[in-house]
Scaffold this active site. Structure first.
Site, PDB file in Angstrom:
ATOM      1  N   CYS A  50       0.848  -1.147  -0.057  1.00 32.98           N
ATOM      2  CA  CYS A  50      -0.031  -0.037   0.114  1.00 32.98           C
ATOM      3  C   CYS A  50       0.645   1.327  -0.054  1.00 32.98           C
ATOM      4  O   CYS A  50       0.397   2.427  -0.477  1.00 32.98           O
ATOM      5  CB  CYS A  50      -0.748  -0.001   1.010  1.00 32.98           C
ATOM      6  SG  CYS A  50      -0.093  -0.057   2.738  1.00 32.98           S
ATOM      7  N   ASN A  51       2.152   1.041   0.491  1.00 36.39           N
ATOM      8  CA  ASN A  51       2.815   2.291   0.697  1.00 36.39           C
ATOM      9  C   ASN A  51       4.093   2.537  -0.457  1.00 36.39           C
ATOM     10  O   ASN A  51       4.634   3.547  -0.540  1.00 36.39           O
ATOM     11  CB  ASN A  51       3.398   2.517   1.982  1.00 36.39           C
ATOM     12  CG  ASN A  51       2.549   2.966   3.042  1.00 36.39           C
ATOM     13  OD1 ASN A  51       1.725   3.926   2.568  1.00 36.39           O
ATOM     14  ND2 ASN A  51       2.399   2.599   4.089  1.00 36.39           N
ATOM     15  N   GLN A 116       5.611  -5.330   9.359  1.00 32.64           N
ATOM     16  CA  GLN A 116       4.709  -6.000   8.346  1.00 32.64           C
ATOM     17  C   GLN A 116       5.716  -6.093   6.864  1.00 32.64           C
ATOM     18  O   GLN A 116       5.478  -6.937   6.081  1.00 32.64           O
ATOM     19  CB  GLN A 116       3.561  -5.093   8.146  1.00 32.64           C
ATOM     20  CG  GLN A 116       2.652  -5.734   7.029  1.00 32.64           C
ATOM     21  CD  GLN A 116       1.499  -4.939   6.775  1.00 32.64           C
ATOM     22  OE1 GLN A 116       1.249  -3.885   7.210  1.00 32.64           O
ATOM     23  NE2 GLN A 116       0.435  -5.588   6.412  1.00 32.64           N
TER      24      GLN A 116
END
Length: 443
Positions: A50-51, A116
């Protein structure tokens, strides 16, 4: 050969742009294969979260590798190459290795030290391995990076302290109760902060969670998404009787939880502790409820102090990790330098053993009456002579790996012994119309 890392991340592009250049999970495999088939690319791993969307590659040349990677990204997402160039960071050589080590250990994350990303890197590497888009270099480098990150997290406290308000809210509850997995939690509000708090509660083992919100449908949607309970806001006083933890985050201009409301239920609670954490601005919970027995209230200022202190701890841990990165880069370079030596040594040994075998064939022809025992003794001694003769040349070859002109000297070494080392990238180099028979040079 050259290491290249092309990165689109939270520093180079806002979330709206990052959304446009994120590979879907089911597209990563084919994307790896497509990139691998691209000219100039010898190995590759694609990371998409997502980043960040990142391409790690071993390329025959820096400028062509960078060009084809950026062109590949542009083609994959229907963008112009110039658009991709404007949103990418490009690292090469040691800087690419450094970038991978920083990303894997959480030093380049939005939340410093988060863990993560380590799992995401591992999965990206394994997917690429399964599609045969990694080779000698990345099979070693990514394992090294993963091991480094695990060690960094085990030996420092970089991931132990909360650095987001929603996470800190749950951590604060743990400080009061110790374990929270057997506690009942109530979340007031159904926005982004409420969802983050909900996820952190679930991640801490809390299973009995209820959401209340003025717009019931929003509470219902969030509750169904994460398999928890929901109630209308009117149920709040009744719910406060039984819960242990309250996290509130609404946009209300008035207090949601009042002193009067808490006074009215205090006797029903039988003096069980109630921890209320207010992460709303303006505040949802009326101040000074600490005067009520066994009720504790915290607001964003309380949490900010905890977050700031924890962030300082993480930054100190990050500095420890950063200090170890140069050693990792040096270790990687030493290993890479040995890659040029290994095939040379192998070729030297193979030539020597071929000479020994030819010698034994000649002995067999000239002395056909040798017994099997005699033949074994002669074979053993000829091999011993060869090994003794090879000892010093092999030692010299290994020492050449750390020389600044190792490629030139290894070529001379091969010329002296009339050997030709096999190149691990020969097939790919032929595909790229490169000259064959060179010693690999890595940067």
């Amino acid at each position: 050969m050259h290491l290249i890392a092309v990165s689109i991340n939270h520093r180079t592009a806002d979330v709206a742009l990052r959304e446009k250049v994120a590979f879907k999970d089911d597209a990563i495999r084919s994307a790896n294969v497509d990139l691998y088939e691209t000219k100039s690319i010898l190995e590759n791993v694609i990371l998409s979260t997502c980043n960040r969307t990142e391409v790690y590659a071993v390329a025959d040349q820096i400028h062509t590798g960078r060009y084809y990677i950026q062109r590949f990204l542009a083609r994959s997402f229907g963008l112009d190459v110039e658009d991709i160039k404007n949103m990418t960071e490009v690292k090469v050589g040691d800087e690419a290795v450094k970038h991978l080590l920083q990303v894997t250990s959480g030093l380049d994350s939005v939340v410093l030290g988060e863990t993560q990303i380590l799992g995401q890197i591992r999965n990206a590497f394994f997917l690429a391995q399964e599609e045969d888009t990694t080779g000698t270099i990345f099979n070693h480098l990514f394992k090294q990076a993963i091991t480094f990150a695990k060690k960094a997290h085990n030996e420092t406290d970089i991931a132990d302290n909360a650095v987001s308000v929603s996470y800190a809210a749950v951590e604060l509850s743990k400080k009061v109760f110790g374990k929270v997995n057997n506690k009942q939690a109530l979340i007031i509000g159904a926005g982004d902060m409420s969802e983050l708090s909900l996820l952190n509660l679930i991640g801490s083992g809390v299973t009995d969670i209820t959401i209340v919100n003025r717009t019931l449908s929003k509470a219902q949607d969030l509750a169904m998404k994460h398999h928890v309970k929901f109630e209308p806001m009117e149920s709040l006083p009744r719910l406060l009787v039984d819960v242990d933890i309250v996290i509130s985050s609404t946009s209300s201009e008035n207090y949601i939880v009042t002193n009067e409301m808490l006074q009215s239920i205090s006797t029903e609670r039988k003096h069980d502790s109630l921890v209320m954490i207010d992460i709303a601005v303006p505040r949802d919970i009326e101040p000074n409820i600490d005067t009520i027995h066994d009720m504790f209230s915290y607001d964003v200022d309380d949490l900010k102090g905890l977050v700031d202190a924890n962030l300082r701890e993480r930054q100190l841990a990050a500095e420890q990790i950063i200090q170890n990165i140069p050693n990792e880069i040096e270790a990687h370079n030493e290993w890479v330098n040995m890659l040029g030596v290994v095939p040379v040594i192998r070729a030297l040994r193979e030539k020597a053993m071929s000479i020994q075998e030819d010698t034994m064939d000649s002995i067999d022809r000239k002395l056909p009456g040798l017994s099997e025992r005699e033949r074994k003794i002669i074979s053993k001694h000829t091999k011993s002579i060869i090994n003794q003769m090879l000892k010093d040349p092999i030692k010299q070859a290994k020492e050449l790996s750390s020389d600044k002109k190792s490629n030139e000297k290894l070529e001379l070494f091969q010329s002296i012994f009339d050997i030709e080392a096999e190149n691990a990238y020969e097939a790919k180099k032929q595909k790229n119309n490169m000259k064959t028979g060179q010693i690999l040079s890595f940067e």
